[in-house]
Design an enzyme around this catalytic site. Structure first.
Site, mmCIF file in Angstrom:
data_model
loop_
_atom_site.group_PDB
_atom_site.id
_atom_site.type_symbol
_atom_site.label_atom_id
_atom_site.label_comp_id
_atom_site.label_asym_id
_atom_site.label_seq_id
_atom_site.Cartn_x
_atom_site.Cartn_y
_atom_site.Cartn_z
ATOM 1 N N THR A 182 0.563 -1.128 -0.029
ATOM 2 C CA THR A 182 -0.089 -0.181 -0.014
ATOM 3 C C THR A 182 0.814 1.257 -0.409
ATOM 4 O O THR A 182 0.109 1.919 0.466
ATOM 5 C CB THR A 182 -0.922 -0.011 1.627
ATOM 6 O OG1 THR A 182 0.230 0.027 2.480
ATOM 7 C CG2 THR A 182 -2.065 -0.791 1.539
ATOM 8 N N LYS A 183 2.563 0.930 0.004
ATOM 9 C CA LYS A 183 2.599 2.196 -0.118
ATOM 10 C C LYS A 183 3.495 2.622 -1.317
ATOM 11 O O LYS A 183 3.215 1.766 -2.657
ATOM 12 C CB LYS A 183 3.879 2.425 1.058
ATOM 13 C CG LYS A 183 3.761 1.170 2.545
ATOM 14 C CD LYS A 183 2.817 2.055 3.055
ATOM 15 C CE LYS A 183 2.830 2.265 4.706
ATOM 16 N NZ LYS A 183 2.507 1.622 4.891
#
Length: 377
Positions: A182-183
């Site tokens: 998700t980064k």
């Protein structure tokens, strides 16, 4: 109508080639060529004296807690509006967590509260750079130095974010980065411990290598490979490092793409904020953010849930974020009873919109149109 996910993992360049290369080299366990490339990248680009790749930001924080030699009764100050890993790393060492509130307009730790929270038992402060937006580090560092307190940056979301002209993660004594899918920069899982105080450097490498001097032995710096200290298996595999290296090669393009998407949301939704329907992210003058998260602050929980449902009806996935840790099932009985109203407001009202590298302008305009139609209705 195709669904628009909240997040989508992506290939930025040579990920699959480098994974194949790692397999062909016959070195899949940790601390190989790709691990070294990633670590040198952080050291050279951000001026971090020593960087160690880890299996996650969680384990990077756990290494930081080990390095501080915490004991039961020691206290660690951090924001309540953060992920459980920020607190777990220090709870595992027996520390008591002292939670601080957020700012009114910013989920980050309210620096003005810190002095009142420090006691003789305070060993560390853990600022979290939420959404890649810097905490106000100068007054925090000054207070920490005055009281002899360690500063551990939770920079999980903060790669390519800056405090004034200083890279986030290169400011505190130690810092943790995340490469979760998700980064901004991803490797599926993965993290990195930044060691900015060289007093920790030698021991950090020993903890990293399961409590042994293995790394020094293979560099020819030790005559024997021995058990030296406590430690654990903190190294990721070379497959993870190979994927990450391909992403780091494209970090400028990734940052520019996300900032363009972030700015498109900010421009298109500004009129809603001006009309008082919702609030948009507030970026302090000392912060240069990295486009990690674009969020709205709804007026209450019911409105947020209605907006989530409205977007879902348009095949758009939007999500809320952290729940306050001071009021969590695990820790509420250990909290000192202070009310933290701003952290609670963000937990109840913050909504994250889809933002990922491959989000097209067309799909982003669909999200913008759906948000506008909700408030116009």
């Amino acid at each position: 109508m195709k669904p628009i996910p909240f997040n989508k993992p992506f290939l930025a360049g040579q990920e699959l080639h480098y994974i194949q290369q790692a397999v062909a080299q016959g070195k899949l366990s940790g601390n190989g060529e790709f691990t070294q490339l990633c670590q040198r990248f952080f050291q050279q680009r951000y001026g971090i004296p020593k960087a160690l790749l880890t299996t996650s930001a969680t384990t990077a924080l756990e290494m930081a807690a080990l390095l501080l030699d915490l004991h039961p009764g020691d206290e660690v100050i951090m924001p309540s509006f953060t992920f459980t890993s920020t607190a777990n790393a220090f709870v595992l060492r027996g520390a008591r967590i002292v939670f601080a509130d957020s700012y009114l307009d910013n989920p980050n730790l309210d620096i003005s509260q810190l002095a009142s929270l420090i006691t003789p038992r305070t060993k560390a402060i853990v600022p979290v750079h939420y959404a890649g937006v810097a905490c106000n580090m100068a007054p925090l560092l000054a207070l920490a130095e005055e009281h002899g307190i360690w500063v551990i940056e939770d920079a999980a979301q903060a790669i390519e974010g800056y405090y004034l002209e200083k890279p986030l993660g290169a400011i505190g004594h130690l810092a943790a980065f995340s490469f979760h899918e998700t980064k901004n920069v991803i490797a599926g899982e993965g993290g990195l411990l930044a060691i900015n105080d060289e007093r920790f450097a030698e021991r950090a490498e020993i903890l990293w290598e399961k409590g042994t001097n293995r790394a020094a032995f293979f560099r020819g710096e030790a005559a024997r490979y021995q058990w030296i200290d406590i430690g654990s298996s903190f190294l990721p595999s070379e497959l993870t490092a190979a994927y990450l290296w391909a992403q780091l090669e494209q970090i400028t393009a990734i940052r520019e793409q996300r900032l363009q998407q972030w700015n498109r949301y900010a421009t298109a939704l500004q009129s809603l904020a001006e009309a008082g329907h919702c609030a948009l992210p507030a970026i302090p003058v000392y912060a240069t953010h990295n486009g990690h998260i674009f969020y709205l602050i709804c007026r209450d929980t019911n409105e947020r849930q209605a907006l989530i449902q409205h977007l879902a009806e348009h095949q758009i996935l939007a999500v809320f974020h952290y729940q306050t840790l001071h009021n969590s099932p695990f820790y509420h009985n250990l909290h000192d009873g202070r009310q933290l109203p701003h952290a609670r407001r963000f937990a109840e009202c913050l909504l994250r919109l889809p933002l990922y590298f491959e989000l097209s302008e067309t799909d982003q305009q669909r999200v913008i149109a759906a948000v506008n139609s909700f408030y116009k209705a």
